[in-house]
Design a protein around this motif. Sequence first.
Motif, short mmCIF file in Angstrom:
data_model
loop_
_atom_site.label_atom_id
_atom_site.label_comp_id
_atom_site.label_asym_id
_atom_site.label_seq_id
_atom_site.Cartn_x
_atom_site.Cartn_y
_atom_site.Cartn_z
N LEU A 173 0.80 -1.25 0.01
CA LEU A 173 0.05 -0.13 -0.03
C LEU A 173 0.97 1.32 -0.02
CD1 LEU A 173 -2.87 -0.97 2.47
CD2 LEU A 173 -3.24 -0.44 0.21
N LEU A 174 1.99 1.25 0.89
CA LEU A 174 2.79 2.44 0.94
C LEU A 174 3.53 2.56 -0.46
CD1 LEU A 174 4.22 2.15 4.50
CD2 LEU A 174 2.41 3.89 3.72
N THR A 175 3.97 1.47 -1.06
CA THR A 175 4.71 1.41 -2.28
C THR A 175 3.68 2.28 -3.37
OG1 THR A 175 5.88 -0.46 -1.82
CG2 THR A 175 5.72 0.30 -4.35
N PHE A 176 2.51 1.86 -3.48
CA PHE A 176 1.66 2.61 -4.65
C PHE A 176 1.10 3.85 -4.14
CE2 PHE A 176 1.29 -1.99 -5.93
CZ PHE A 176 1.58 -1.64 -7.56
N LEU A 177 0.98 4.34 -2.99
CA LEU A 177 1.18 5.78 -2.56
C LEU A 177 2.26 6.40 -2.91
CD1 LEU A 177 -0.64 5.34 0.87
CD2 LEU A 177 -1.71 5.99 -1.21
N VAL A 178 3.38 5.99 -2.82
CA VAL A 178 4.35 6.61 -3.50
C VAL A 178 4.38 6.92 -5.12
CG1 VAL A 178 6.97 6.77 -3.70
CG2 VAL A 178 5.93 6.36 -1.35
N VAL A 179 3.97 5.82 -5.63
CA VAL A 179 3.81 5.76 -7.07
C VAL A 179 2.83 7.00 -7.38
CG1 VAL A 179 2.99 4.65 -9.02
CG2 VAL A 179 4.57 3.26 -7.43
N PHE A 237 2.11 9.88 -5.77
CA PHE A 237 2.83 10.97 -5.43
C PHE A 237 3.85 11.21 -6.93
CE2 PHE A 237 7.09 12.70 -4.13
CZ PHE A 237 6.85 13.70 -3.90
N VAL A 238 4.53 10.40 -7.16
CA VAL A 238 5.37 10.70 -8.41
C VAL A 238 4.43 11.13 -9.55
CG1 VAL A 238 6.95 9.51 -10.00
CG2 VAL A 238 7.25 9.07 -7.70
N PHE A 265 1.64 6.63 -14.21
CA PHE A 265 2.08 6.55 -12.76
C PHE A 265 0.55 6.72 -11.73
CE2 PHE A 265 6.17 6.12 -14.04
CZ PHE A 265 7.04 5.93 -13.00
N ILE A 266 -0.12 7.68 -12.27
CA ILE A 266 -1.22 8.03 -11.35
C ILE A 266 -2.19 6.99 -11.28
CG2 ILE A 266 -3.41 9.52 -11.23
CD1 ILE A 266 -1.58 11.92 -12.29
N GLY A 267 -2.64 6.16 -12.47
CA GLY A 267 -3.36 5.16 -12.61
C GLY A 267 -2.94 3.81 -12.00
N ALA A 268 -1.47 3.77 -11.86
CA ALA A 268 -0.65 2.65 -11.09
C ALA A 268 -0.97 2.95 -9.70
CB ALA A 268 0.62 2.54 -11.43
N TYR A 272 -1.92 20.73 -9.62
CA TYR A 272 -1.54 19.49 -9.77
C TYR A 272 -0.08 19.21 -8.60
CZ TYR A 272 -4.03 19.11 -14.25
OH TYR A 272 -5.08 19.02 -14.91
N ALA A 273 0.54 20.36 -8.40
CA ALA A 273 1.63 19.91 -7.44
C ALA A 273 1.20 19.59 -6.10
CB ALA A 273 2.64 21.02 -7.55
N ALA A 274 0.04 20.55 -5.84
CA ALA A 274 -0.57 20.62 -4.51
C ALA A 274 -1.17 18.95 -4.24
CB ALA A 274 -1.48 21.29 -4.20
N CYS A 275 -1.70 18.34 -5.45
CA CYS A 275 -2.26 17.24 -5.25
C CYS A 275 -1.30 16.15 -4.95
CB CYS A 275 -3.10 16.99 -6.43
SG CYS A 275 -4.70 17.79 -6.10
N ALA A 276 0.08 16.13 -5.36
CA ALA A 276 0.91 15.21 -5.07
C ALA A 276 1.21 14.93 -3.76
CB ALA A 276 2.42 15.70 -5.86
#
Length: 458
Positions: free
Chosen positions: A324-330, A332-333, A353-356, A413-417
């Motif tokens: 779960l943490l891995t895909f939350l970082v994905v 973010f990227v 990346f957002i979809g993943a 978009y940056a804020a949503c990261a």
Amino acid sequence: MTRFGFERPPPVLLAVIASTFFVGFGGGVVFPILPNLGAVLGISAFMVGVILSANRWVRLVANAPAGALVDRYGTRKPFVIGLFVEGVATLGYVVALAMPPAESLRPLAASLPTLAAGPLAVGPDWWFTALSGVVAPETWFLLARVLWGLGSAAVFATAYTIAADLSDGGSRGTNMGIVRGGITMGFPAGLVLGGVVSAVAGNVAAFVVAAAFALTASVVAHRYVPETHVTGDRSGDSIRPWEVDTAVPAVTVGLVNFGLMFAYIGALFSTLVLFLGENDISLFGLAPQGTSGLFMAGTVLSAAFFMLVGGRVSDARDSRTPILLTFLVVSFVGFLLLARAGSVLSLGLACVFIGAGQGGTSGPMMALLADLTPDERMGRASGTNNVLGDVGGGLGPMVSLPLIEAVGFTPIYAACAVLPLAAGAVLLVGVRRETGTFLPGHAAGETGPSERSSAADS
């Protein structure tokens, strides 16, 4: 049967996937069309945001009752009825575009009688204003989205509960990912249909085809989805909009869902068609509507693939937290890439990346919720998750569309990261508080395989 490391899901889940896939057309078809159609119909950016998010606001009061109904009466009837309601709602888009121009109603308004004298007189002007509101496209789009929200509340609560009923700790992540994939896979088909078919054959044609598939979904469900959720007599339980599951697992997973849906629906889906027009980005020579449909479809296809991957990996590991943490970082990227996107390639990479990130969290997240929730409360827990996700998805378009007009795309978009990172912190705090560890195993809160199997077999 196992292929490529994945076991074939139970036939009931295949029927659920087919049903949610067909009905998903109606959910996706509106996104590539309405933002641009708003300018043509004279609908403000704020009103477009209200329409796009209306289904989610309706689910705020419908999710908890839907979950309670599932826990009391089972999954079959709410699932079939919810799909049918969504199909009827999709027809509302067709009605919206079929409404006559407001000016054509002046003769009718003039022919209607004046009902009173003085300053409160109901005369031609009053009748014209009232009739104009009735035939306004935004009125019918809004009503359709409201109806869609009622139907989808029932579908979401039942689909996840069916998957939980048919799963144990070793298959729950995979099955949740498969069901979530079915719910979302129809969405990209709707995005493509909304973007491409509207460009080729017109907006009405796109909505008619989507409605036909959406209504087919209820037929498939009625024929092939049996009852799976029998938890005994719960006739004394209340069914009210505020009767959500406030247990730590439900609230934790729901808050993670809130952050992801705010960014995903609000910052990406609701603004992408405008971003393409602003930056003159096009695929295959299509206009922004068609291009946005293809990009969003690619995003959801990426999400659907990683739903299966994330769910399968979480089942194979001792704990679901690391994946779960891995895909939350994905995720973010992905939003950082979106903030810097300026070409087809860079935007496509951001969408993948957002979809993943979105998809990779879905299966493990719902599986974690089922791990920590007793069977008899799973309907309510799913409702709570949907409530908080809908708050995020509902706020997203209403906040992002006006703010983008004021400050531009990049800052938003940056804020949503930041949101996926905040969701990861919430996840760790909630899991630790509930289980005493950051890495709970699949058996945490498990009521026992025999109990879950008996519910599935009944």
